[in-house]
Design a protein around this motif. Sequence first.
Motif: not given
Length: 85
Positions: A3-28
Amino acid sequence: MAVFPDKNPPALIGYYLGVVSLIPVVGLPFSVAAIICGFMGLSRARSAPSVAGKGHAITAIIMGSIWPIGILVFLVFYLLTKAGR
């Protein structure tokens, strides 16, 4: 299947960045990074089937694409309404 992709850090980091990107104004800026990390994670997951994180990578790409697509749609509608005057 992990469930937790510990051998694929770019996927996990991208996932968290995607969540943060949904914040209005600063998400771009975060959305651009999420898309890049998502594609890197997807590439890593496809090249080595034993590496988990394909779902996280796809989610990162989708969530990271929301802001840029939204901005483009807004600009198109704005330009079309301004041209119609």
